[in-house]
Scaffold this active site. Structure first.
Site, PDB file in Angstrom:
ATOM      1  N   LYS A   9       4.039   1.239   2.382  1.00  0.00           N
ATOM      2  CA  LYS A   9       5.167   1.945   1.776  1.00  0.00           C
ATOM      3  C   LYS A   9       5.543   3.200   2.589  1.00  0.00           C
ATOM      4  O   LYS A   9       4.766   3.652   3.444  1.00  0.00           O
ATOM      5  CB  LYS A   9       4.816   2.300   0.330  1.00  0.00           C
ATOM      6  CG  LYS A   9       4.629   1.058  -0.577  1.00  0.00           C
ATOM      7  CD  LYS A   9       4.450   1.474  -2.031  1.00  0.00           C
ATOM      8  CE  LYS A   9       4.311   0.267  -2.947  1.00  0.00           C
ATOM      9  NZ  LYS A   9       4.218   0.677  -4.385  1.00  0.00           N
ATOM     10  N   TYR A  49      12.073  -5.674  -6.608  1.00  0.00           N
ATOM     11  CA  TYR A  49      11.361  -5.165  -7.793  1.00  0.00           C
ATOM     12  C   TYR A  49      12.101  -5.501  -9.084  1.00  0.00           C
ATOM     13  O   TYR A  49      11.900  -4.832 -10.102  1.00  0.00           O
ATOM     14  CB  TYR A  49      11.148  -3.656  -7.672  1.00  0.00           C
ATOM     15  CG  TYR A  49       9.980  -3.270  -6.779  1.00  0.00           C
ATOM     16  CD1 TYR A  49       8.667  -3.584  -7.141  1.00  0.00           C
ATOM     17  CD2 TYR A  49      10.173  -2.586  -5.590  1.00  0.00           C
ATOM     18  CE1 TYR A  49       7.594  -3.228  -6.341  1.00  0.00           C
ATOM     19  CE2 TYR A  49       9.099  -2.223  -4.780  1.00  0.00           C
ATOM     20  CZ  TYR A  49       7.814  -2.543  -5.165  1.00  0.00           C
ATOM     21  OH  TYR A  49       6.737  -2.190  -4.380  1.00  0.00           O
ATOM     22  N   ASN A 112       2.124   5.236  -3.557  1.00  0.00           N
ATOM     23  CA  ASN A 112       0.757   4.681  -3.563  1.00  0.00           C
ATOM     24  C   ASN A 112       0.457   3.780  -2.357  1.00  0.00           C
ATOM     25  O   ASN A 112      -0.344   2.844  -2.444  1.00  0.00           O
ATOM     26  CB  ASN A 112       0.446   4.009  -4.903  1.00  0.00           C
ATOM     27  CG  ASN A 112       1.361   2.840  -5.204  1.00  0.00           C
ATOM     28  OD1 ASN A 112       2.212   2.480  -4.391  1.00  0.00           O
ATOM     29  ND2 ASN A 112       1.180   2.236  -6.365  1.00  0.00           N
ATOM     30  N   GLU A 126       7.576 -13.779  -2.595  1.00  0.00           N
ATOM     31  CA  GLU A 126       7.757 -12.511  -1.876  1.00  0.00           C
ATOM     32  C   GLU A 126       7.771 -12.737  -0.363  1.00  0.00           C
ATOM     33  O   GLU A 126       8.512 -12.069   0.365  1.00  0.00           O
ATOM     34  CB  GLU A 126       6.656 -11.530  -2.272  1.00  0.00           C
ATOM     35  CG  GLU A 126       6.801 -11.048  -3.721  1.00  0.00           C
ATOM     36  CD  GLU A 126       5.716 -10.068  -4.143  1.00  0.00           C
ATOM     37  OE1 GLU A 126       4.833  -9.736  -3.313  1.00  0.00           O
ATOM     38  OE2 GLU A 126       5.757  -9.628  -5.304  1.00  0.00           O
TER      39      GLU A 126
END
Ligand code: GDP
Length: 137
Positions: A9, A49, A112, A126
């Site tokens: 991320k 998401y 995170n 995904e």
């Protein structure tokens, strides 16, 4: 042999610890079958998401995931889905077990460090969301 999707991320990319995170995967029997560094736009992040669309943190999540580049990877290995989740640790870094990626490298539940597919079925979807068959080797 399984495949799973991993995302490093924006927080971890900004900290310049892509290599440290990839080392966790490679040192634990996972192989990188595909990888790219991209900047997600709001549509793509929102669609990825979509399952969380009704959750109170959805907007924050999309804001965060589009705040800087991410590294998207296909990890391959025995029990890759579960193994990756174990290496990642709990969603909340404060609850994550010592030695996991989130315990060692993440600040809070928003930032995170990593995403990992949570089931084999989600992993398939995904992976197909980000990669074509010929990009996975
Ligand atoms: P994961 O599979 O461990 O990444 O967790 P989830 O699929 O449940 O949630 C997706 C992402 O949404 C997490 O990695 C967090 O970045 C974020 N998230 C989940 N729960 C919360 C929450 O309660 N508050 C906030 N701010 N973010 C959350």
């Amino acid at each position: 042999m399984e495949r799973t999707l991993s995302i490093i991320k924006p927080d971890a990319v900004k900290k310049n610890i892509i290599g440290k995170i990839i080392d966790r995967f490679e040192s634990n029997g996972l192989r990188i079958a595909a990888m790219k560094k991209i900047l997600l736009d709001r549509n793509t992040a929102g669609e990825f998401y979509a399952i969380h669309k009704e959750r109170p943190f959805y907007n924050d999540l999309v804001n965060f995931m589009t705040s800087g580049p991410v590294v998207v990877m296909v990890l391959e290995g025995d029990n890759a889905v579960k193994k990756n989740r174990e290496l990642m640790g709990d969603t909340d870094p404060k609850k994550a077990q010592a030695g996991t990626i989130r315990a060692d490298f993440a600040e809070n539940i928003d930032a995170n460090a990593v995403h990992g597919s949570d089931s084999l079925e989600n992993a398939k979807n995904e992976i197909a969301f980000f990669f074509t068959q010929t990009e996975i080797r």
